[in-house]
Each structure stands twice: as C-alpha cells, then as structure tokens.
Scaffold this motif. Structure first.
Motif, PDB file in Angstrom:
ATOM      1  N   SER A  55       0.816  -1.218   0.000  1.00 37.76           N
ATOM      2  CA  SER A  55       0.000   0.000   0.000  1.00 37.76           C
ATOM      3  C   SER A  55       0.852   1.272   0.000  1.00 37.76           C
ATOM      4  O   SER A  55       0.315   2.371   0.110  1.00 37.76           O
ATOM      5  N   ILE A  56       2.163   1.143  -0.155  1.00 40.02           N
ATOM      6  CA  ILE A  56       3.037   2.316  -0.108  1.00 40.02           C
ATOM      7  C   ILE A  56       2.681   3.286  -1.239  1.00 40.02           C
ATOM      8  O   ILE A  56       2.454   2.882  -2.378  1.00 40.02           O
ATOM      9  N   LYS A  57       2.561   4.559  -0.875  1.00 35.72           N
ATOM     10  CA  LYS A  57       2.243   5.617  -1.839  1.00 35.72           C
ATOM     11  C   LYS A  57       3.301   6.704  -1.721  1.00 35.72           C
ATOM     12  O   LYS A  57       3.830   6.964  -0.649  1.00 35.72           O
ATOM     13  N   ILE A  58       3.578   7.353  -2.847  1.00 35.86           N
ATOM     14  CA  ILE A  58       4.530   8.461  -2.901  1.00 35.86           C
ATOM     15  C   ILE A  58       3.723   9.730  -3.134  1.00 35.86           C
ATOM     16  O   ILE A  58       2.975   9.826  -4.114  1.00 35.86           O
ATOM     17  N   LEU A  59       3.860  10.707  -2.242  1.00 37.49           N
ATOM     18  CA  LEU A  59       3.043  11.910  -2.335  1.00 37.49           C
ATOM     19  C   LEU A  59       3.755  13.075  -3.009  1.00 37.49           C
ATOM     20  O   LEU A  59       3.100  13.963  -3.561  1.00 37.49           O
ATOM     21  N   ASP A  60       5.079  13.117  -2.973  1.00 40.25           N
ATOM     22  CA  ASP A  60       5.787  14.293  -3.477  1.00 40.25           C
ATOM     23  C   ASP A  60       6.098  14.236  -4.974  1.00 40.25           C
ATOM     24  O   ASP A  60       6.509  15.240  -5.547  1.00 40.25           O
ATOM     25  N   PRO A  64       2.512  11.290 -13.065  1.00 41.59           N
ATOM     26  CA  PRO A  64       2.037   9.909 -12.928  1.00 41.59           C
ATOM     27  C   PRO A  64       3.043   8.848 -13.383  1.00 41.59           C
ATOM     28  O   PRO A  64       3.216   7.832 -12.712  1.00 41.59           O
ATOM     29  N   ALA A  65       3.725   9.065 -14.491  1.00 47.45           N
ATOM     30  CA  ALA A  65       4.671   8.067 -14.991  1.00 47.45           C
ATOM     31  C   ALA A  65       5.878   7.932 -14.055  1.00 47.45           C
ATOM     32  O   ALA A  65       6.312   6.821 -13.740  1.00 47.45           O
ATOM     33  N   GLN A  69       6.922   4.674 -11.758  1.00 49.53           N
ATOM     34  CA  GLN A  69       8.266   4.100 -11.853  1.00 49.53           C
ATOM     35  C   GLN A  69       8.910   4.024 -10.461  1.00 49.53           C
ATOM     36  O   GLN A  69       9.494   3.010 -10.092  1.00 49.53           O
ATOM     37  N   PHE A  70       8.788   5.096  -9.683  1.00 49.94           N
ATOM     38  CA  PHE A  70       9.339   5.147  -8.330  1.00 49.94           C
ATOM     39  C   PHE A  70       8.659   4.104  -7.442  1.00 49.94           C
ATOM     40  O   PHE A  70       9.323   3.369  -6.699  1.00 49.94           O
ATOM     41  N   ALA A  71       7.334   3.999  -7.531  1.00 51.55           N
ATOM     42  CA  ALA A  71       6.597   3.009  -6.726  1.00 51.55           C
ATOM     43  C   ALA A  71       7.049   1.595  -7.076  1.00 51.55           C
ATOM     44  O   ALA A  71       7.223   0.746  -6.193  1.00 51.55           O
ATOM     45  N   GLY A  72       7.271   1.336  -8.368  1.00 52.20           N
ATOM     46  CA  GLY A  72       7.771   0.036  -8.788  1.00 52.20           C
ATOM     47  C   GLY A  72       9.153  -0.243  -8.225  1.00 52.20           C
ATOM     48  O   GLY A  72       9.458  -1.386  -7.847  1.00 52.20           O
TER      49      GLY A  72
END
Length: 184
Positions: A55-60, A64-65, A69-72
């Motif tokens: 469930s990790i999300k990046i807010l900063d 979207p792309a 990529q960062f979430a992956g």
C-alpha cells in the motif's frame, strides 16, 4: 485488574514515511493491515501492528509516470521486495510508562523477514472505548537488507546517495473489543 483488547481501525489510522537523499527528500504514506493493543487498567501492556507494504504511496512525485516508476522501484528487491514480503510488523515486547500519557515502546520490527529490536516514544490518548497512539519511529533501512545507494555499502555515490535512516510518523486509532460476556 481490567484487561481490554483494542483492535486497530485501519481506516482511521495513518503512517507517513519520509526518506532523505543528498539532493532532497521523498515522502508518502503506507497502510496498516491490522493489529491490536492490550491495556491493563488503562495502561498499554502489549500489542502488534501489521503493515501492508503493497500500500506504499509516494506523495511528493506528481508526474504519474515518474510516480509509477518510483513506486515500482520501492516494490522491487532494491527496497521492500513486496511480492515476497507483502507485510512488515511491529510486536511490542516491553512498555515503560514515562508519564501519564507517554510510553516508551520496545519491540521486534520485522521487514523483509529480518527482525531487529527497536524502541520509540508514543503518546497515548485513552478515551475509554478508543485509544490513539502517536509517535515517530526512525529506521535504519540497511539493517533490513535495503542497501540501494547506501554510503555504507557503495562508494563514490556523490549526489545519488540515499541516507540510511527513514522516518515513520504514525497516528493509530484502535477501538475496544468487548465480548458478549463482558457486556452483560
């Protein structure tokens, strides 16, 4: 001595993460899957928290792309290996009351199936049938085999270095669980 079990209400709880690197900072959220706390006479005695690593999300990162990529990358073996380890956990081993509402919690933190003892202060608000715990846990990621761009393991990283410590700021709400027998 009255013992009460409190079940974490995931939808009313939040965990904010912050990671730092030479060139800046990233932040986001991560969800709590489940957990509970046990109180004796209104005082925290034990508990556990299960984190849903997927469930990790990046807010900063707003593009979207780039965000995807960062979430992956965070999900990959360079960081949390989410496919292999979909949860992380904290199990309270000891509790020291510092004041009427402040506790020092110490316990086993398990990330990527690697466990170390950690401790932190938590502020606890007890409203009889619900409690709220607030605090901050600072984690050395390298102890959990998260070594990507760590200065401890790689040389000449320059401005690509990622600092070893990351922060988890949390506000956790839990509600009392009463059995039918205790309601009578």
């Amino acid at each position: 001595m009255e013992t009460t079990n409190f079940k974490i209400v995931s939808s009313n709880s939040s965990v904010d993460w912050t990671g730092r690197k030479v060139t800046g900072v990233h932040n986001g959220t991560i969800g709590i899957k489940e957990g509970n706390f046990v109180l004796n006479d209104g005082k925290v005695k034990s508990g556990n928290i299960i984190i849903n690593t997927s469930s990790i999300k990046i807010l900063d990162v707003t593009d979207p792309a780039t965000n995807a990529q960062f979430a992956g990358h965070l999900a990959s073996d360079d960081f949390f290996s989410i496919e292999k380890f979909p949860t992380a956990s904290f199990d309270i081993l000891s509790v020291k009351e510092l004041s009427n509402s402040t506790y020092y919690l110490e316990g086993n933190l398990t990330i990527k199936n690697i466990t170390h003892i950690v401790g932190f202060e938590a502020l606890v608000e007890n409203n009889q049938n619900a409690i709220t715990l607030k605090g901050k846990l600072v984690i050395d990621r390298t102890k959990y085999d998260i070594k990507f761009r760590s200065g401890n393991f790689f040389k000449d990283l320059g401005d690509t270095l990622i600092y070893n410590d990351f922060d988890l700021d949390f506000t956790i709400t839990a509600e009392a669980v009463f059995s039918e027998q205790s309601k009578n």
